[in-house]
Scaffold this motif. Structure first.
Motif, PDB file in Angstrom:
ATOM      1  N   PRO A 156      25.625  19.104 -33.809  1.00  0.00           N
ATOM      2  CA  PRO A 156      24.614  18.863 -32.778  1.00  0.00           C
ATOM      3  C   PRO A 156      24.135  17.407 -32.802  1.00  0.00           C
ATOM      4  O   PRO A 156      23.950  16.825 -33.869  1.00  0.00           O
ATOM      5  CB  PRO A 156      23.470  19.806 -33.157  1.00  0.00           C
ATOM      6  CG  PRO A 156      24.075  20.812 -34.092  1.00  0.00           C
ATOM      7  CD  PRO A 156      25.179  20.092 -34.802  1.00  0.00           C
ATOM      8  N   VAL A 157      23.947  16.836 -31.627  1.00  0.00           N
ATOM      9  CA  VAL A 157      23.455  15.462 -31.497  1.00  0.00           C
ATOM     10  C   VAL A 157      22.277  15.469 -30.529  1.00  0.00           C
ATOM     11  O   VAL A 157      22.397  15.964 -29.404  1.00  0.00           O
ATOM     12  CB  VAL A 157      24.547  14.510 -30.971  1.00  0.00           C
ATOM     13  CG1 VAL A 157      23.986  13.089 -30.830  1.00  0.00           C
ATOM     14  CG2 VAL A 157      25.757  14.511 -31.887  1.00  0.00           C
ATOM     15  N   ALA A 158      21.161  14.922 -30.957  1.00  0.00           N
ATOM     16  CA  ALA A 158      19.994  14.774 -30.093  1.00  0.00           C
ATOM     17  C   ALA A 158      19.715  13.286 -29.924  1.00  0.00           C
ATOM     18  O   ALA A 158      19.743  12.532 -30.902  1.00  0.00           O
ATOM     19  CB  ALA A 158      18.778  15.475 -30.690  1.00  0.00           C
ATOM     20  N   THR A 159      19.482  12.846 -28.711  1.00  0.00           N
ATOM     21  CA  THR A 159      19.206  11.434 -28.444  1.00  0.00           C
ATOM     22  C   THR A 159      17.793  11.267 -27.901  1.00  0.00           C
ATOM     23  O   THR A 159      17.184  12.208 -27.402  1.00  0.00           O
ATOM     24  CB  THR A 159      20.214  10.856 -27.443  1.00  0.00           C
ATOM     25  OG1 THR A 159      20.098  11.560 -26.201  1.00  0.00           O
ATOM     26  CG2 THR A 159      21.639  10.966 -27.952  1.00  0.00           C
ATOM     27  N   GLY A 160      17.280  10.054 -27.996  1.00  0.00           N
ATOM     28  CA  GLY A 160      15.976   9.748 -27.425  1.00  0.00           C
ATOM     29  C   GLY A 160      14.834   9.721 -28.414  1.00  0.00           C
ATOM     30  O   GLY A 160      13.680   9.525 -28.017  1.00  0.00           O
ATOM     31  N   LEU A 161      15.093   9.874 -29.707  1.00  0.00           N
ATOM     32  CA  LEU A 161      14.029   9.819 -30.706  1.00  0.00           C
ATOM     33  C   LEU A 161      13.557   8.375 -30.878  1.00  0.00           C
ATOM     34  O   LEU A 161      14.325   7.515 -31.301  1.00  0.00           O
ATOM     35  CB  LEU A 161      14.542  10.382 -32.037  1.00  0.00           C
ATOM     36  CG  LEU A 161      13.560  10.359 -33.217  1.00  0.00           C
ATOM     37  CD1 LEU A 161      12.318  11.180 -32.895  1.00  0.00           C
ATOM     38  CD2 LEU A 161      14.236  10.883 -34.479  1.00  0.00           C
ATOM     39  N   LEU A 162      12.299   8.096 -30.522  1.00  0.00           N
ATOM     40  CA  LEU A 162      11.731   6.747 -30.548  1.00  0.00           C
ATOM     41  C   LEU A 162      12.610   5.782 -29.751  1.00  0.00           C
ATOM     42  O   LEU A 162      12.874   4.646 -30.171  1.00  0.00           O
ATOM     43  CB  LEU A 162      11.557   6.246 -31.983  1.00  0.00           C
ATOM     44  CG  LEU A 162      10.608   7.051 -32.880  1.00  0.00           C
ATOM     45  CD1 LEU A 162      10.430   6.353 -34.224  1.00  0.00           C
ATOM     46  CD2 LEU A 162       9.254   7.251 -32.228  1.00  0.00           C
ATOM     47  N   ALA A 163      13.029   6.237 -28.582  1.00  0.00           N
ATOM     48  CA  ALA A 163      13.940   5.440 -27.760  1.00  0.00           C
ATOM     49  C   ALA A 163      13.343   4.104 -27.361  1.00  0.00           C
ATOM     50  O   ALA A 163      14.043   3.089 -27.334  1.00  0.00           O
ATOM     51  CB  ALA A 163      14.336   6.237 -26.508  1.00  0.00           C
ATOM     52  N   ALA A 164      12.040   4.067 -27.039  1.00  0.00           N
ATOM     53  CA  ALA A 164      11.417   2.811 -26.619  1.00  0.00           C
ATOM     54  C   ALA A 164      11.479   1.771 -27.729  1.00  0.00           C
ATOM     55  O   ALA A 164      11.760   0.588 -27.481  1.00  0.00           O
ATOM     56  CB  ALA A 164       9.972   3.053 -26.187  1.00  0.00           C
TER      57      ALA A 164
END
Length: 390
Positions: A156-164
């Motif tokens: 599983p891959v999740a993206t967008g953690l602390l993206a800014a």
């Protein structure tokens, strides 16, 4: 596709806390949102230790065990060295830790291409990691696809953690990769009334030692410095990055001259320092694309007024570094020539990012705000300037 960031597993027990809004869905059981966010902050700090210059992005990686404890970490130290994920996996094994079943927290999507090193996605798959959390997806068409490769392998891959925060760290690199031309920082060192030289042409020194030291530190972090041929003729700059004691930094940026006039054989630009590249053109778009093709990610422009004006008029400046000294000249060369602005509504506006005091001087860092639908990397010719002026 970015996994949903709107759901999370509710924490239980005495340490329960509301889920962190910026954390994505972690998918399978594993470290909770607070631990993941802390790990990503650490990964970002690690990434920042890598070189700001060069064609590769700064990347950090933290490996967590099933209990959320950090078991290893790594970051990319520059071209030709192991990528962050490989460095973290190597550190785990060197410490006697089997990375199988760990969660990898990475600032940039693991790459999926063979360069000087193998694909990071493959390294994570072979190591048997249980899940991967990413801040920013990789826009580089050469390297992207790592998340898909991991998912195809059942990870599983999740993206967008602390993206800014990830976007901020990689700001110049991301813009360069997305547009095909360098991130352009325009440096201006002026008096309070916007002059870069007195009426007799003298300009050393308008700003003080602290401002000049800061400017040299910035030079040491960029890929290239550009000036026009007019500045070469008038100022004979060296365009080197120097320490406070006058010695050269280890990294010396590419020295770029834009314009048709030749660079004299005895010019300081031909002395010690970075390589010299003469772009004998007045076509800014062609010049920036040429630099982009050479993998110049961050370009610092130091003048003169003709080149600065042309870049501003072409909307090709991403960031301004305005060093302002408490000095009044009343006459002399302006920092910027006529931009064709006839009313205040046409003014070239930037957004203030930071203001810093440097001795008696001030540094204002301002950034462009991209209007909706604007074409990235738009630039034009050095229109309105003669060959003698550039």
């Amino acid at each position: 596709m970015t996994q949903s960031q709107n759901s999370s597993t509710a924490p239980t027990g005495p340490r329960a806390a509301p889920p962190v809004a910026s954390a994505p869905d972690r998918g399978p059981a594993g470290p909770d949102a607070r631990i993941l966010e802390a790990a990503m902050r650490r990964a970002l700090d690690l990434a920042a230790q890598g070189p700001a210059h060069g064609p590769n992005p700064r990347v950090g990686c933290v490996l967590l065990d099933a209990a959320g404890r950090t078991v290893a970490e790594g970051f990319h130290r520059g071209a030709g060295t192991p990528h962050a994920e490989a460095a973290a996996l190597a550190a785990a094994r060197a410490g006697g830790v089997d990375p199988r079943g760990t969660t990898a927290v990475v600032t940039l999507e693991p790459c999926a291409h063979h360069g000087r090193t193998g694909p990071c996605a493959d390294a994570l798959i072979e190591a048997g990691v249980a899940a991967v959390h990413v801040a920013v997806e990789d826009p580089n068409p050469v390297a992207t696809g790592g998340a898909g490769r991991l998912r195809a392998a059942g990870i599983p891959v999740a993206t967008g953690l602390l993206a800014a925060a990830g976007e901020e760290l990689l700001r110049p690199w991301l813009r360069a990769v997305r547009t095909g031309r360098p991130y352009v920082t325009l440096k201006l060192a002026t008096s309070l009334d916007g002059r870069v030289a007195a009426a007799d042409g003298t300009s050393r020194w308008i700003t003080g030692a602290a401002a000049r030291a800061h400017a040299h530190a910035v030079r040491a972090q960029v890929d290239a410095i550009a000036v026009g041929t007019g500045t070469v003729a008038v100022d004979d700059p060296a365009l080197t990055a120097r320490t406070v004691d006058g010695s050269l930094f280890e990294h010396q940026p590419l020295r770029v001259v834009v314009g048709h006039r030749t660079v004299p054989d005895g010019a300081r630009l031909r002395g010690p320092g970075g390589p010299l590249l003469h772009l004998a053109t007045h076509d800014l778009d062609a010049a920036l694309r040429e630099l982009g093709g050479r993998e110049v990610r961050h370009l610092l422009v130091e003048g003169g007024p003709a080149l600065a004006t042309a870049l501003l008029a072409a909307d090709a400046v991403d960031e301004l570094h305005a060093y302002v000294a408490p000095v009044l000249l009343g006459a002399g060369s302006p920092a910027v020539n006529d931009l064709g602005v006839t009313t205040i509504g046409e003014a070239a506006r930037f957004t203030t990012h930071d203001v810093t005091r440097l001795g008696d001087d001030m540094l204002l860092v301002a950034r462009r705000t991209d209007p909706a639908g604007a074409r990235p990397g738009t630039a034009g010719r050095l229109g309105g300037h003669t060959e003698e002026e550039i």
